[in-house]
Design a protein around this motif. Sequence first.
Motif, PDB file in Angstrom:
ATOM      1  N   GLY A 148       0.954  -1.448  -0.082  1.00 53.31           N
ATOM      2  CA  GLY A 148      -0.055  -0.069   0.041  1.00 53.31           C
ATOM      3  C   GLY A 148       0.836   1.410  -0.105  1.00 53.31           C
ATOM      4  N   ARG A 149       1.764   0.825   1.017  1.00 52.54           N
ATOM      5  CA  ARG A 149       2.975   2.502   0.601  1.00 52.54           C
ATOM      6  C   ARG A 149       3.445   2.699  -0.501  1.00 52.54           C
ATOM      7  N   ALA A 150       4.376   1.401  -1.305  1.00 54.43           N
ATOM      8  CA  ALA A 150       4.337   2.112  -2.192  1.00 54.43           C
ATOM      9  C   ALA A 150       3.782   2.303  -3.477  1.00 54.43           C
ATOM     10  N   LEU A 151       2.447   1.710  -4.188  1.00 48.97           N
ATOM     11  CA  LEU A 151       1.334   1.894  -4.316  1.00 48.97           C
ATOM     12  C   LEU A 151       1.167   3.449  -4.149  1.00 48.97           C
ATOM     13  N   GLY A 152       0.648   3.768  -3.146  1.00 51.82           N
ATOM     14  CA  GLY A 152      -0.163   5.159  -2.999  1.00 51.82           C
ATOM     15  C   GLY A 152       1.283   6.298  -3.161  1.00 51.82           C
ATOM     16  N   HIS A 153       2.425   6.197  -2.789  1.00 56.13           N
ATOM     17  CA  HIS A 153       3.925   6.605  -3.049  1.00 56.13           C
ATOM     18  C   HIS A 153       4.060   6.820  -4.656  1.00 56.13           C
ATOM     19  N   TYR A 154       3.275   5.911  -5.430  1.00 54.32           N
ATOM     20  CA  TYR A 154       3.875   5.925  -6.621  1.00 54.32           C
ATOM     21  C   TYR A 154       2.408   6.829  -7.760  1.00 54.32           C
ATOM     22  N   ALA A 155       1.013   5.840  -6.881  1.00 53.72           N
ATOM     23  CA  ALA A 155       0.254   7.089  -7.627  1.00 53.72           C
ATOM     24  C   ALA A 155      -0.294   8.293  -7.692  1.00 53.72           C
TER      25      ALA A 155
END
Length: 375
Positions: A148-155
Motif C-alpha cells: 500500500g505504501r509503495a502504490l500510494g507513493h507511486y500514484a
Amino acid sequence: MKKTLFALAALSITGLASSQEVVRIGHSAAVTGPVAYFGKDTENGARMAVEALNARGVSIRGKKVKFELVAEDDGGDPKQATSVAQKLVDARVNGVVGHETSGTTIPASKIYHQAGIPQISPSSTSPKYTQQGFNTAFRVVANDIQLGRALGHYAVKDMGAKRVAVIDDRTAYGQGLATEFGKSLQQQGAQVVAREFTHDKATDFNAILTKIRATKPDLVFFGGMSAVAGPMLRQMKQLGLNVKMMGGDGICSDEIHKLSGGAMADGQVFCAEAGGVDAAGRAGLDKFRADYKKRFGIDVQINAPYAYDAVMTMADAMVKAGSTAPAQYLPALAKIQYKGVTGPIAFDARGDIRDGTITLYTFKGGRRTVLAVTK
C-alpha cells in the motif's frame, strides 16, 4: 537357485525403497474457480521445487530422502481452506506451502499452528496473517503495508494522482490492501473522493461506478483480484469513466487483459507484485521462468517462483536441522538465510520476509511491463 537369488535381490531392492524417508510437502490454493490460474501457478512452482530436489538428491543426516507434493484445492473459500488444512494435518505432512489468498491463509494458519506444522505462504499479503503470534507462520512476499505504501507513493509522486476513488472486494486481502493504500494517499496529501465496496464474485459494477464517475476521480484503486477487475474495466469504459486503474498483485496478471474483453488500454492499469529482484538477480529469475514454460507449456502468472522458493527454503531448514520433523526443523526455518530465485530469504520475528521488495508494473499489448523495483 537362480529363483532364490532373484527373490533375495528383489527383497533387497524393496527394503532399500522402503527405508527411504518420504517428506510430504502440502500445498493448498484455489485450482478451481475464478482465480484458478493463480492457484495452479503456485502449485506448479511448488511441484517444480519438489522435482528439482528429487533430481538433485537430498540427504538429511546422511540418509537420502524423497520429496512428495500433496496438493489440495481450497477453492479460494475460507471454510474449504480449513477443511483442507485439517486434511493435510491428518495426512501428516512435514510442512505446508500455501494458502494462496489471505482470506484462506489466515483461518488455515490456526490449524497448522495447533498441529505444530510450519507454513510458508508464497502469496498472502494481509498483515493479520503474521500478527496472530503463530511461530509456524511465514511468508516469502512483502505484506499489504509495504504494498500500500509503495502504490500510494507511486500514484501521487509518479502519476500525479490527486483525486482517487477506492474500491475493495471485502475479502481480507482486498480490504486490507485498500485500507493501507488509503493511508498512504492521505499521508501524501491526495484525496479519497469515493470509498465503495463490491464482492469477490461480483459481475455488475454499474451502480458503484456511476457514483464514482460523479466524483471525477483521476484514478480508481481496486483492492481485489483480476477476475473482478477485468469486467470492471470493461464497464468503466462503457460508462465513459476513462481513468487509470491501480491495484496490488491480485490484478497483476496478464489474464486481466482477457477478462476485460479488450477494454483495457495500454498504460491504463498499474499494479504491484509483492516481491521481485533487482538487476543482479534478474538472470536467475528469468531462467526459472524459462524452465517453468518448458515444464508446463505456459508462462508464470506471478507467484510460482515464490512457491518454488518456499519449498526450497523449507527443505534447506530440514537439512540444516538434520530432521524432517516439524518441531525439529522449525527453529532452523525461523533463522534461515537462503538465497532463492526471488532473492535472499530470511524472516523477522513475526515470520514476515526481511527487506521485502515491491515490483511495479503497467501493461502494454496485454502484457506486464516492469516500471520499477523498490522497497
